[in-house]
Design an enzyme around this catalytic site. Structure first.
Site, PDB file in Angstrom:
ATOM      1  N   SER A 145      44.146  39.198  42.248  1.00 42.32           N
ATOM      2  CA  SER A 145      43.681  38.436  41.085  1.00 42.32           C
ATOM      3  C   SER A 145      43.996  36.972  41.347  1.00 42.32           C
ATOM      4  O   SER A 145      44.962  36.661  42.057  1.00 42.32           O
ATOM      5  CB  SER A 145      44.434  38.881  39.827  1.00 42.32           C
ATOM      6  N   TYR A 159      52.260  40.786  35.408  1.00 39.38           N
ATOM      7  CA  TYR A 159      51.015  41.184  36.090  1.00 39.38           C
ATOM      8  C   TYR A 159      50.739  40.246  37.256  1.00 39.38           C
ATOM      9  O   TYR A 159      50.427  40.680  38.372  1.00 39.38           O
ATOM     10  CB  TYR A 159      49.862  41.155  35.078  1.00 39.38           C
TER      11      TYR A 159
END
Ligand code: NAP
Length: 247
Positions: A145, A159
């Site tokens: 990501s 995350y």
């Protein structure tokens, strides 16, 4: 024509994973569609691929459980033949809370799925693909990501940390297995419209500045994964391809 290898896509039942499964199947890859709990969604993707003349099988299993991961690879190979590609796509975003309020159990589960799960699947893939183990080589693509580089939006800092780990793993494993015929790369999506992201998150990401002024679609992420799985990227390893509208 050379037979394309079978590819196992973790978290292939929904979102970006489902788009990857569809695209790979369209290009002639046999696809193992992994899911955690949504067997219905995975079976729907499989049915869609088969209806279009492709080859696919649904394989359930929690990527955070090494025994389940091993069983998933065995089931995929029994149905499709040797696995020559792995897409480590399964992932969670965790609790949406400032770091000091993140529950310990959520943090642990996040790392178990996003980091340990990626490692367990990579282990099974390398054991099968490595020329050092008698395999035919292959390609592993980890879904990271932009959060790995940007730190993530407020509320999803753990995350972001899991995706930082995924990118370190990508580089290190690429170095380790390059001579064994395995390429290891990552795709780093920006904010993408899937079940993982709420409308509020998408708006927040747009405010923090996406040069192309929109969120991405799962199909746009899948194109980069296809390229990295395919021989078109034969001299590419240890890299991260960012697909984020410029962010
Ligand atoms: P999603 O729509 O929430 O789908 C998640 C998928 O992962 C589902 O197929 C789910 O299976 C599966 N999964 C979850 N936990 C699992 C486990 N323990 N074992 C096996 N499968 C599991 O998510 P997404 O947005 O497509 O995200 C896919 C990947 O892209 C993730 O790694 C995510 O971090 C990354 N990513 C997403 C975005 C974004 O904006 N959406 C941005 C950057 C990176 P079930 O259907 O069975 O629940």
């Amino acid at each position: 024509m050379t037979q394309l290898p079978a590819v196992l896509v973790t978290g292939g039942s929904r979102g970006i994973g489902a788009a990857i499964c569809r695209l790979l199947a369209t290009k002639g890859y046999a696809v193992a569609v992994n899911y955690a709990s949504r067997a219905d969604a995975a079976e729907a993707i499989v049915a869609e691929i088969k209806a279009a003349g492709g080859q696919a099988v649904a394989v359930g299993g929690d990527v955070a459980d090494p025994a389940a991961v091993a069983a998933m690879f065995v089931a995929a190979e029994a149905a499709l033949g040797p696995i020559g590609g792995l897409v480590n796509n399964a992932g969670l975003i965790g609790a949406n809370a400032k770091l000091e309020n993140q529950p310990q159990a959520d943090i642990e589960r996040l790392f178990a799925v996003n980091v340990y799960g990626t490692i367990y699947c990579a282990q099974e893939a390398v054991r099968r693909m490595s020329k050092a183990h008698g395999g035919a080589g292959g390609s592993i693509v980890n879904v990271s990501s932009v959060a790995a580089r940007l730190g993530g939006l407020s509320g999803v800092v753990p995350y972001a940390a899991t995706k930082g780990a995924v990118e370190s793993l990508t580089k290190g494993l690429a170095n380790e297995v390059a001579r064994d015929g395995i390429r290891v790369n990552a795709v780093a999506p920006g904010m993408t419209a899937t079940d993982m992201t709420t409308i509020e998150m998408r708006e927040q990401a747009q405010k923090t500045g996406i040069p192309m002024a929109r969120v991405g679609e799962a199909e746009e992420i899948a194109e980069a994964v296809l390229w990295l799985i395919s021989p078109a990227s034969s001299y590419v390893t240890g890299t991260v391809v960012t697909v984020s509208g410029g962010r």
